[in-house]
Design a protein around this motif. Structure first.
Motif, mmCIF file in Angstrom:
data_model
loop_
_atom_site.group_PDB
_atom_site.id
_atom_site.type_symbol
_atom_site.label_atom_id
_atom_site.label_comp_id
_atom_site.label_asym_id
_atom_site.label_seq_id
_atom_site.Cartn_x
_atom_site.Cartn_y
_atom_site.Cartn_z
ATOM 1 N N PHE A 279 -26.849 9.001 -1.007
ATOM 2 C CA PHE A 279 -26.443 10.262 -0.584
ATOM 3 C C PHE A 279 -26.278 9.785 0.792
ATOM 4 N N THR A 280 -27.257 9.359 1.324
ATOM 5 C CA THR A 280 -27.253 9.027 2.928
ATOM 6 C C THR A 280 -25.992 7.868 3.378
ATOM 7 N N ALA A 281 -26.159 6.894 2.529
ATOM 8 C CA ALA A 281 -24.770 5.915 2.720
ATOM 9 C C ALA A 281 -23.444 6.536 2.687
ATOM 10 N N ALA A 282 -23.307 7.227 1.597
ATOM 11 C CA ALA A 282 -22.085 7.996 1.394
ATOM 12 C C ALA A 282 -21.566 8.967 2.666
ATOM 13 N N ALA A 283 -22.817 9.781 2.998
ATOM 14 C CA ALA A 283 -22.593 10.672 3.898
ATOM 15 C C ALA A 283 -22.366 10.244 5.541
ATOM 16 N N ALA A 284 -23.034 9.185 5.667
ATOM 17 C CA ALA A 284 -22.935 8.338 6.823
ATOM 18 C C ALA A 284 -21.604 7.738 7.152
ATOM 19 N N GLY A 285 -21.155 7.365 5.840
ATOM 20 C CA GLY A 285 -19.938 6.458 5.854
ATOM 21 C C GLY A 285 -18.799 7.289 5.519
ATOM 22 N N GLY A 286 -18.861 8.597 5.377
ATOM 23 C CA GLY A 286 -17.686 9.431 5.454
ATOM 24 C C GLY A 286 -17.162 9.340 4.019
ATOM 25 N N ASP A 287 -17.699 8.762 2.863
ATOM 26 C CA ASP A 287 -17.057 8.475 1.981
ATOM 27 C C ASP A 287 -17.130 9.868 0.957
ATOM 28 N N LEU A 288 -16.087 10.559 0.678
ATOM 29 C CA LEU A 288 -16.077 11.830 -0.155
ATOM 30 C C LEU A 288 -16.187 11.352 -1.623
ATOM 31 N N ASP A 289 -15.481 10.291 -2.095
ATOM 32 C CA ASP A 289 -15.639 10.049 -3.453
ATOM 33 C C ASP A 289 -17.141 9.333 -3.958
ATOM 34 N N ALA A 290 -17.659 8.829 -3.116
ATOM 35 C CA ALA A 290 -19.107 8.423 -3.515
ATOM 36 C C ALA A 290 -20.001 9.493 -3.328
ATOM 37 N N LEU A 291 -19.777 10.703 -2.549
ATOM 38 C CA LEU A 291 -20.738 11.693 -2.588
ATOM 39 C C LEU A 291 -20.470 12.467 -3.847
ATOM 40 N N LEU A 292 -19.365 12.721 -4.188
ATOM 41 C CA LEU A 292 -18.944 13.544 -5.408
ATOM 42 C C LEU A 292 -19.635 12.923 -6.506
ATOM 43 N N LYS A 293 -19.729 11.633 -6.638
ATOM 44 C CA LYS A 293 -20.396 11.094 -8.009
ATOM 45 C C LYS A 293 -21.794 11.360 -7.971
ATOM 46 N N ILE A 294 -22.547 11.875 -7.030
ATOM 47 C CA ILE A 294 -23.921 12.104 -7.072
ATOM 48 C C ILE A 294 -24.174 13.457 -6.968
ATOM 49 N N LEU A 295 -23.092 14.379 -6.684
ATOM 50 C CA LEU A 295 -23.622 15.898 -6.802
ATOM 51 C C LEU A 295 -23.136 16.380 -8.086
ATOM 52 N N ALA A 296 -23.912 17.363 -8.486
ATOM 53 C CA ALA A 296 -23.694 17.987 -9.717
ATOM 54 C C ALA A 296 -22.527 18.873 -9.543
ATOM 55 N N PRO A 297 -21.825 19.108 -10.485
ATOM 56 C CA PRO A 297 -20.538 20.149 -10.541
ATOM 57 C C PRO A 297 -20.886 21.413 -9.926
#
Length: 291
Positions: free
Chosen positions: A180-198
């Motif tokens: 979560f922190t890596a995706a958020a800090a890197g601005g990676d929307l796709d990576a963030l979506l992979k770990i968020l429940a719908p």
């Protein structure tokens, strides 16, 4: 006399915090319980712990009934005041830290408890969490044993059905929050979506004293964009983020200028974030240590 009470102080705080969701309010109730104890003749009390638990339960019930009225005037969503601890050194975890971990309770569960009536919450916490007999629960509530059973049962069903009461083990929490922190800090929307429940929900509590969304944010895409916006602002303004224990689970503490924010998470056993709980109200964050 103080020694007799002190032996049960931690237990009483655990009872009060689970009922009230506020460290300050729980400490006030424990202090009021002490005052009742100091002014009472307990020479004939066979079980002091049970007697003190009953007193604490009655005080919490009064507080919950009054809080229900005050909550109607609260600005924006309400979240419990978090219990925040530094991450312990795995090689130096002492028994006191383990007790502290067991005594904490997840933010997701506290939100489920907050949806109960005061009577249901007291009955559930006393009986299901602390194994207080229904006869004593009934005496605390001023009702019959059968009604106390029904109140606890309703609370139990609500807790079992709570949509966002998801918990997983510490190893999975570390894995998910690192992603979560890596995706958020890197601005990676796709990576963030992979770990968020719908159906993930993000709730912010500013209490009118700090900037926070006035309504819960629902859905993976909406929450992901919200999180990325926060991290972009944090990056520009040089905010510091560190991991900590938030109500016994892994969470984040964010240093913002002269204030803090605390983020708690609900994570499912499958490794998806189902809840993000941002506490920004300074009145609920008085005891955080400096990074």
């Amino acid at each position: 006399m103080e020694d007799g009470f002190s032996a049960h102080r931690g237990h009483l705080f655990g009872v009060a915090y689970r009922m009230l969701g506020s460290r300050t309010d729980a400490e006030d109730v424990v202090q009021d319980t002490w005052l009742r104890y100091a002014g009472a003749d307990t020479a004939d009390v066979a079980d002091l712990r049970a007697w003190l638990t009953t007193v604490t339960g009655r005080l919490c019930l009064d507080h919950l009934r009054a809080a229900k009225v005050r909550r109607e005037a609260y600005v924006g969503p309400w979240l419990p005041a978090p219990l925040v601890e530094r991450l312990p050194d795995p090689a130096q975890v002492d028994p006191g830290e383990r007790v502290s971990f067991r005594d904490s309770v997840s933010t997701a569960l506290l939100l489920v408890l907050d949806a109960l009536t005061p009577e249901q919450r007291v009955a559930f916490v006393l009986h299901d969490v602390f194994a207080v007999p229904f006869a004593e629960v009934a005496a605390t509530l001023g009702t019959t044993v059968e009604n106390a059973r029904q109140l606890a049962s309703r609370g139990r069903r609500a807790v079992a059905d709570g949509e966002h009461r998801h918990t997983t083990d510490r190893a999975r929490q570390e894995q998910v929050l690192a992603a979560f922190t890596a995706a958020a800090a890197g601005g990676d929307l796709d990576a963030l979506l992979k770990i968020l429940a719908p159906d993930v929900v993000a709730i912010g509590d500013g209490g009118g004293a700090a900037s926070a969304a006035r309504h819960p944010i629902v859905g993976a895409l909406a929450v992901a964009r919200f999180v990325l916006g926060i991290y972009r602002r944090a990056s520009r303004q040089g905010y510091g983020v560190r991991m900590a224990l938030v109500n016994g689970d892994l969470g984040l503490v964010v240093r913002m200028d002269d204030n803090f924010a605390v983020a708690g998470f609900a994570i499912s056993p499958s490794g998806l974030i189902t809840g993000v709980y941002n506490q920004l109200n300074p009145a609920k964050l008085p005891l955080l240590d400096q990074p």
